[in-house]
Scaffold this motif. Structure first.
Motif, PDB file in Angstrom:
ATOM      1  N   LYS A  51       0.924  -1.275   0.015  1.00 49.70           N
ATOM      2  CA  LYS A  51      -0.047  -0.247   0.117  1.00 49.70           C
ATOM      3  C   LYS A  51       0.920   1.296   0.121  1.00 49.70           C
ATOM      4  N   GLU A  55       7.360   4.012   2.028  1.00 51.99           N
ATOM      5  CA  GLU A  55       7.906   3.430   3.389  1.00 51.99           C
ATOM      6  C   GLU A  55       9.014   2.496   3.096  1.00 51.99           C
ATOM      7  N   TRP A  57       9.754   0.460   5.195  1.00 50.30           N
ATOM      8  CA  TRP A  57       9.497  -0.656   5.768  1.00 50.30           C
ATOM      9  C   TRP A  57       9.227  -1.906   4.647  1.00 50.30           C
ATOM     10  N   PHE A  58       8.098  -1.215   3.705  1.00 48.36           N
ATOM     11  CA  PHE A  58       7.832  -1.917   2.485  1.00 48.36           C
ATOM     12  C   PHE A  58       8.766  -1.977   1.508  1.00 48.36           C
ATOM     13  N   CYS A 105      -0.475  -6.465   1.097  1.00 43.00           N
ATOM     14  CA  CYS A 105      -1.024  -5.512   2.278  1.00 43.00           C
ATOM     15  C   CYS A 105      -1.746  -4.462   1.493  1.00 43.00           C
ATOM     16  N   ASP A 130       0.859  -8.010   6.914  1.00 47.23           N
ATOM     17  CA  ASP A 130       0.519  -6.914   7.592  1.00 47.23           C
ATOM     18  C   ASP A 130      -0.638  -6.463   7.919  1.00 47.23           C
ATOM     19  N   ASP A 131      -1.550  -5.897   7.205  1.00 41.99           N
ATOM     20  CA  ASP A 131      -2.758  -5.475   7.616  1.00 41.99           C
ATOM     21  C   ASP A 131      -3.922  -6.729   7.026  1.00 41.99           C
ATOM     22  N   ILE A 149       2.001  -8.616  12.773  1.00 47.97           N
ATOM     23  CA  ILE A 149       2.880  -8.589  13.786  1.00 47.97           C
ATOM     24  C   ILE A 149       1.947  -8.578  15.159  1.00 47.97           C
ATOM     25  N   ARG A 192      -2.266  -1.483  18.246  1.00 52.66           N
ATOM     26  CA  ARG A 192      -0.745  -1.065  18.763  1.00 52.66           C
ATOM     27  C   ARG A 192      -0.799   0.055  19.723  1.00 52.66           C
ATOM     28  N   ASN A 245       1.266   4.364  15.454  1.00 50.98           N
ATOM     29  CA  ASN A 245       1.206   3.104  14.834  1.00 50.98           C
ATOM     30  C   ASN A 245       2.481   2.514  14.411  1.00 50.98           C
ATOM     31  N   ASN A 246       3.255   3.476  13.725  1.00 48.64           N
ATOM     32  CA  ASN A 246       4.521   3.155  13.144  1.00 48.64           C
ATOM     33  C   ASN A 246       5.411   4.288  13.468  1.00 48.64           C
ATOM     34  N   ASN A 273       8.397  -0.459  13.614  1.00 47.27           N
ATOM     35  CA  ASN A 273       8.954  -0.621  12.249  1.00 47.27           C
ATOM     36  C   ASN A 273      10.486  -0.727  12.657  1.00 47.27           C
ATOM     37  N   LEU A 295      10.783  -4.249  13.751  1.00 50.96           N
ATOM     38  CA  LEU A 295       9.904  -5.615  13.318  1.00 50.96           C
ATOM     39  C   LEU A 295      10.627  -6.399  12.260  1.00 50.96           C
TER      40      LEU A 295
HETATM   41  C1  FCA Z   1       1.083  -1.589   8.828  1.00 53.48           C
HETATM   42  C2  FCA Z   1       1.955  -0.361   8.909  1.00 53.48           C
HETATM   43  C3  FCA Z   1       3.348  -0.452   8.401  1.00 53.48           C
HETATM   44  C4  FCA Z   1       4.036  -1.657   9.208  1.00 53.48           C
HETATM   45  C5  FCA Z   1       3.251  -2.948   8.790  1.00 53.48           C
HETATM   46  C6  FCA Z   1       3.794  -4.118   9.808  1.00 53.48           C
HETATM   47  O1  FCA Z   1       0.884  -2.005   7.614  1.00 53.48           O
HETATM   48  O2  FCA Z   1       1.129   0.857   7.825  1.00 53.48           O
HETATM   49  O3  FCA Z   1       4.117   0.766   8.536  1.00 53.48           O
HETATM   50  O4  FCA Z   1       3.926  -1.484  10.587  1.00 53.48           O
HETATM   51  O5  FCA Z   1       1.787  -2.873   9.259  1.00 53.48           O
END
Ligand code: FCA
Length: 345
Positions: A51, A55, A57-58, A105, A130-131, A149, A192, A245-246, A273, A295
């Motif tokens: 999504k 980021e 993370w992605f 995601c 993730d989501d 998570i 979270r 959230n992050n 994250n 994570l």
């Molecule tokens: C969600 C958040 C991301 C990351 C992921 C594990 O998608 O938006 O930043 O934390 O969960």
């Protein structure tokens, strides 16, 4: 396995998957926002849709998914889909290009039923990462394979870290407040922040000094806007504890605190994250960003891909629900931990 070992695993029932997968044409996979990492033309093809491709993370999830594609020899198609319309169109294109699996995601968890139906029609195996999808009954779609998570537990660790650091600094509760950056539309985000707040309260922090800043957008500018509004309403607060959230949620609040002239040593911010705050932790002059729950992008990217590949190739169905944990990184240990996790050289 290391400390990122998956916690809960439900339904480890391996089912034999129907062979003779339907190939819906062999069209070309070029589509906006999609990129392919190549194995042989006739190899298994798996899509990995995220999504928020901006980021880190992605980007790391994709990096580890590409590693899996190389190690196992499948074709990976990375797809950036920041909104529902793009996500649904991308799934159609992916299916038409002959893919057999989709890891996603989703930009909107309420699209769960539509995604499931598209995947089913195209014989695409599906893993939500993730989501977790939300069904028409507003409940998590537990029948869809999911790797995410342990959101509440990780949130609680954020709260415990904030409480411990506040105590260490000797801040009186009467002069301190919590700025909780919330995004309750997303279940994992709500778990979270609820976890962080509950842990702070359990540690003795007064609940009536917990203030929520609801984000409209889950990026740094969105968080900064929400935090600015909240800070304007509470000019008398001297010390701030920040959760969210992050990393981006918390970083937005840190920037807002700076903008209002709150000294870095008067706020403690803890993200989640651990991948989107590296530049922040590297700054020579410390900011109020104290640390983050790192994570495992590797499990979320590599392991989901491996699960999908084995499901398609050998009929080994992954567990329905896999959860991963987090570990606190701070300015003291982040270089070492990121190196151990293969995120930094
Ligand atoms: C969600 C958040 C991301 C990351 C992921 C594990 O998608 O938006 O930043 O934390 O969960």
């Amino acid at each position: 396995m290391n400390f990122f070992v998956s916690l809960r695993r439900f339904s480890v029932i391996a089912s034999v998957v129907a062979t003779g997968l339907l190939w819906v044409g062999a069209g070309c996979s070029k589509q906006p926002g999609a990129a392919a990492t190549g194995a042989k033309a006739d190899a298994i093809k798996i899509g990995f849709l995220v999504k928020q491709p901006e980021e880190p993370w992605f980007q790391l999830e994709w990096k580890f998914a590409r590693q899996a594609a190389q190690d196992l020899g499948f074709n990976l198609v990375t797809i950036a889909a920041p909104d529902g319309e793009k996500a649904l169109a991308a799934i159609d294109n992916l299916a038409a290009s002959g893919a057999q699996g989709l890891i996603i995601c989703t930009p909107d968890t309420n699209l769960g039923p539509a995604i499931v139906s598209k995947a089913r029609n195209a014989n695409l195996k599906l893993i939500a990462v993730d989501d977790q999808f939300i069904g028409a009954d507003r409940q998590p779609m537990t029948s869809v394979h999911y790797l995410g998570i342990s959101a509440r537990k990780i949130g609680e660790s954020v709260g415990e870290t904030l409480a411990a650091e506040m105590e260490k600094r000797g801040w009186p509760a009467a002069e301190t407040a919590v700025c909780a950056m919330t995004y309750d539309e997303l279940a994992t985000a709500k778990e979270r922040t609820d976890g962080a707040i509950d842990a702070l309260v359990a540690a003795g922090f007064p609940r009536d000094r917990v203030f929520k800043a609801a984000q409209r957008q889950t990026d740094i500018p969105g968080a900064m806007d929400a935090a600015n509004t909240l800070l304007t309403r509470h000019p008398q607060v001297k010390y701030w504890l920040v959760c969210g959230n992050n990393d981006n949620a918390v970083l937005g609040a840190v920037r807002a605190l700076e903008g209002r002239g709150i000294p870095a040593e008067n706020a403690i911010a803890v993200g989640i994250n651990g991948t989107d705050c590296i530049g922040e932790l590297e700054k020579t002059k410390p900011t109020s960003f104290f640390g983050s729950m790192l994570l495992s992008a590797k499990i979320h990217g590599y392991q989901t891909s491996e699960m999908m590949y084995k499901w398609i190739k050998d009929g080994i169905e992954p567990p329905l629900d896999t959860r991963t944990v987090g570990v606190l990184i701070t300015r003291e240990n982040f270089r070492q931990v990121l190196k151990e996790q293969g995120i930094r050289d």
